[in-house]
Design an enzyme around this catalytic site. Structure first.
Site, PDB file in Angstrom:
ATOM      1  CD  GLU A  32      21.276  26.586  17.179  1.00 42.06           C
ATOM      2  OE1 GLU A  32      21.641  25.703  16.224  1.00 42.06           O
ATOM      3  OE2 GLU A  32      19.999  27.149  16.864  1.00 42.06           O
TER       4      GLU A  32
ATOM      5  NE  ARG B 178      20.955  28.086  13.533  1.00 40.23           N
ATOM      6  CZ  ARG B 178      20.859  28.047  12.122  1.00 40.23           C
ATOM      7  NH1 ARG B 178      21.353  28.889  11.626  1.00 40.23           N
ATOM      8  NH2 ARG B 178      20.411  26.903  11.381  1.00 40.23           N
TER       9      ARG B 178
ATOM     10  CB  SER C 172      19.330  22.883  17.255  1.00 37.95           C
ATOM     11  OG  SER C 172      18.292  22.222  16.321  1.00 37.95           O
TER      12      SER C 172
HETATM   13  C1  LIG Z   1      10.599  24.692  18.762  1.00 38.42           C
HETATM   14  C2  LIG Z   1      11.626  25.602  18.233  1.00 38.42           C
HETATM   15  C3  LIG Z   1      12.149  25.497  17.080  1.00 38.42           C
HETATM   16  C4  LIG Z   1      13.366  26.417  16.863  1.00 38.42           C
HETATM   17  N1  LIG Z   1      13.862  26.269  15.486  1.00 38.42           N
HETATM   18  C5  LIG Z   1      14.878  26.964  15.090  1.00 38.42           C
HETATM   19  C6  LIG Z   1      15.352  27.103  13.981  1.00 38.42           C
HETATM   20  O1  LIG Z   1      14.793  26.459  12.574  1.00 38.42           O
HETATM   21  N2  LIG Z   1      16.245  27.828  13.482  1.00 38.42           N
HETATM   22  C7  LIG Z   1      17.054  28.446  14.548  1.00 38.42           C
HETATM   23  O2  LIG Z   1      17.935  29.332  14.064  1.00 38.42           O
HETATM   24  N3  LIG Z   1      16.682  28.616  15.598  1.00 38.42           N
HETATM   25  C8  LIG Z   1      15.547  27.687  15.939  1.00 38.42           C
HETATM   26  N4  LIG Z   1      15.027  27.741  17.379  1.00 38.42           N
HETATM   27  C9  LIG Z   1      15.855  28.665  18.231  1.00 38.42           C
HETATM   28  C10 LIG Z   1      15.634  29.938  18.512  1.00 38.42           C
HETATM   29  O3  LIG Z   1      14.191  30.077  18.333  1.00 38.42           O
HETATM   30  C11 LIG Z   1      16.315  31.034  17.835  1.00 38.42           C
HETATM   31  O4  LIG Z   1      17.655  31.021  18.273  1.00 38.42           O
HETATM   32  C12 LIG Z   1      15.713  32.483  17.881  1.00 38.42           C
HETATM   33  O5  LIG Z   1      16.280  33.084  17.127  1.00 38.42           O
HETATM   34  C13 LIG Z   1      15.996  32.988  19.537  1.00 38.42           C
HETATM   35  O6  LIG Z   1      15.372  34.203  19.409  1.00 38.42           O
HETATM   36  P1  LIG Z   1      14.458  34.883  20.696  1.00 38.42           P
HETATM   37  O7  LIG Z   1      13.879  36.016  20.202  1.00 38.42           O
HETATM   38  O8  LIG Z   1      13.724  33.805  21.265  1.00 38.42           O
HETATM   39  O9  LIG Z   1      15.907  35.129  21.517  1.00 38.42           O
HETATM   40  P2  LIG Z   1      16.270  34.671  23.128  1.00 38.42           P
HETATM   41  O10 LIG Z   1      16.295  33.399  23.204  1.00 38.42           O
HETATM   42  O11 LIG Z   1      15.511  35.722  23.946  1.00 38.42           O
HETATM   43  O12 LIG Z   1      17.693  35.469  23.201  1.00 38.42           O
HETATM   44  C14 LIG Z   1      18.608  34.686  22.378  1.00 38.42           C
HETATM   45  C15 LIG Z   1      19.872  35.709  22.514  1.00 38.42           C
HETATM   46  O13 LIG Z   1      19.667  36.761  21.829  1.00 38.42           O
HETATM   47  C16 LIG Z   1      19.783  38.181  22.713  1.00 38.42           C
HETATM   48  N5  LIG Z   1      18.872  39.036  22.277  1.00 38.42           N
HETATM   49  C17 LIG Z   1      17.427  38.902  22.285  1.00 38.42           C
HETATM   50  N6  LIG Z   1      16.905  40.169  21.618  1.00 38.42           N
HETATM   51  C18 LIG Z   1      17.823  40.879  21.547  1.00 38.42           C
HETATM   52  C19 LIG Z   1      17.989  42.284  21.149  1.00 38.42           C
HETATM   53  N7  LIG Z   1      16.945  42.886  20.868  1.00 38.42           N
HETATM   54  N8  LIG Z   1      19.256  42.993  21.021  1.00 38.42           N
HETATM   55  C20 LIG Z   1      20.125  42.276  21.413  1.00 38.42           C
HETATM   56  N9  LIG Z   1      20.326  40.987  21.773  1.00 38.42           N
HETATM   57  C21 LIG Z   1      19.161  40.266  22.047  1.00 38.42           C
HETATM   58  C22 LIG Z   1      19.807  37.475  24.070  1.00 38.42           C
HETATM   59  O14 LIG Z   1      20.233  38.356  25.120  1.00 38.42           O
HETATM   60  C23 LIG Z   1      20.345  36.077  23.629  1.00 38.42           C
HETATM   61  O15 LIG Z   1      21.729  36.103  24.109  1.00 38.42           O
HETATM   62  C24 LIG Z   1      13.889  27.196  17.913  1.00 38.42           C
HETATM   63  C25 LIG Z   1      13.663  27.047  19.197  1.00 38.42           C
HETATM   64  C26 LIG Z   1      12.379  26.254  19.406  1.00 38.42           C
HETATM   65  C27 LIG Z   1      12.039  26.338  20.760  1.00 38.42           C
END
Ligand SMILES: Cc1cc2nc3c(=O)[nH]c(=O)nc-3n(C[C@H](O)[C@H](O)[C@H](O)COP(=O)(O)OP(=O)(O)OC[C@H]3O[C@@H](n4cnc5c(N)ncnc54)[C@H](O)[C@@H]3O)c2cc1C
Length: 296
Positions: free
Chosen positions: A289, A170, A219
């Site tokens: 996480e 992660r 999570s």
């Molecule tokens: C219903 C649900 C199910 C999920 N299932 C999973 C799963 O199965 N597995 C899993 O790993 N996660 C899961 N997640 C968590 C989440 O979707 C992941 O962690 C995902 O990778 C976050 O991506 P995001 O674009 O929403 O990032 P954000 O939440 O917007 O940001 C996360 C981090 O990344 C940084 N960031 C975002 N974009 C960039 C960029 N371009 N450059 C540098 N930094 C950046 C942000 O500053 C922040 O620190 C789930 C979430 C939900 C709501």
């Protein structure tokens, strides 16, 4: 203010004092001083140059699906990647900009018959956020399908092969101030029907196991090596515990759901209770996480 003048002059969209609750899947979070939406890569670079030059703090926002923004919001600038949404297939490799949603990426894979990333179906993330978090599920991680990343680092764009990057459970180790601009994936050719079947299979499992009818951030805790976080939280009897509008999900104890009107403080209180109880009973320190940002 100088920043606003710059954005107006360049024609870059922005919002002031906008509640980040609208931009997170938890649907909680106070306002950002500025939320900026560069429509294309060259505008993103212009904004970054300005912010670096003026020494203004900024925070990259993807799909907001792994974020808990505190109720006081975020000072400085939140930079949305939503405008970076190009996907291209070049000589068998897939190039996706950071703001592409995983849903769109998977639709593209389905259309082209590209297999590998189906395990991410249902994750409401962007490519940038998924890479930074090294999103994973069902024993797979996004890093396993990456060929390389185009990063913004020290004022310029640099390409890194996967072997040059340090991914972990992660996460991805990046020097401070680095941003993901695009990701290059190497996937396998197959029939669209097979991609569709795999996506459906993973979505079905998610619907059965996860509380998807309420806002959440997936999570909350990383899984400790000894036992899954959800198992430990359930074992200490916290399933269903509520604080304000937040609840430790009845369906999956490693999810906290917003049942309506929750604020960040409610969620933070449940996180603290879970950590404290699991540590007291099992001596295991749960580690978040989700990323917790902003002012209390
Ligand atoms: C219903 C649900 C199910 C999920 N299932 C999973 C799963 O199965 N597995 C899993 O790993 N996660 C899961 N997640 C968590 C989440 O979707 C992941 O962690 C995902 O990778 C976050 O991506 P995001 O674009 O929403 O990032 P954000 O939440 O917007 O940001 C996360 C981090 O990344 C940084 N960031 C975002 N974009 C960039 C960029 N371009 N450059 C540098 N930094 C950046 C942000 O500053 C922040 O620190 C789930 C979430 C939900 C709501």
């Amino acid at each position: 203010m100088k920043f606003e003048k710059f954005l107006l002059k360049e024609g870059i969209a922005f919002k002031e004092k906008v509640p980040l609750a609208r931009y997170t899947t938890f649907k909680v979070g106070g306002p950002a001083d500025y939320l900026v939406f560069p429509a294309r890569r060259q505008y993103l670079l212009k904004v970054l140059d300005f912010l670096e030059e003026e020494d203004i703090a900024y925070f990259p926002l993807g799909g907001g699906s792994n974020l808990l923004v505190r109720d006081g919001g975020v000072r400085g600038v939140v930079l949305s990647f939503a405008g970076l949404k190009k996907i291209e297939l070049e000589d068998g490799v897939l190039v996706a900009e950071a703001g592409v949603s995983l849903a769109r990426l998977l639709s593209f894979c389905l259309e082209k018959g590209l297999s590998g990333l189906e395990f991410l179906a249902g994750v409401p993330a962007t490519v940038g956020g998924a890479v930074v978090m090294n999103a994973g599920a069902f024993g797979k991680e996004i890093k396993d399908f990456l060929e390389g990343l185009l990063l913004y680092q020290g004022g310029e764009l640099k390409y890194f092969r996967r072997e040059e990057l340090l991914f972990f459970y992660r996460g991805l180790s990046l020097p401070r101030g680095s941003l993901v601009v695009a990701a290059v994936f190497r996937l396998f050719s197959t029939s669209p029907k097979d991609v569709e079947a795999a996506i459906s299979k993973f979505l079905k499992i998610r619907r059965e196991k996860q509380p998807l009818s309420y806002p959440s951030a997936g999570s909350i805790f990383k899984n400790p090596s000894l036992a899954p976080a959800g198992f430990l939280i359930e074992a200490v009897g916290l399933k269903g515990m509520c604080r304000g509008g937040a609840e430790i999900s009845q369906k999956h104890a490693n999810f906290i759901v917003n049942k309506g009107g929750a604020c960040a403080q409610d969620i933070l209180a449940l996180i603290e209770i879970a950590k404290e109880r699991v540590f007291r009973e099992f001596g295991i320190a749960l580690e978040e996480e989700i990323r917790i940002v902003g002012e209390g």
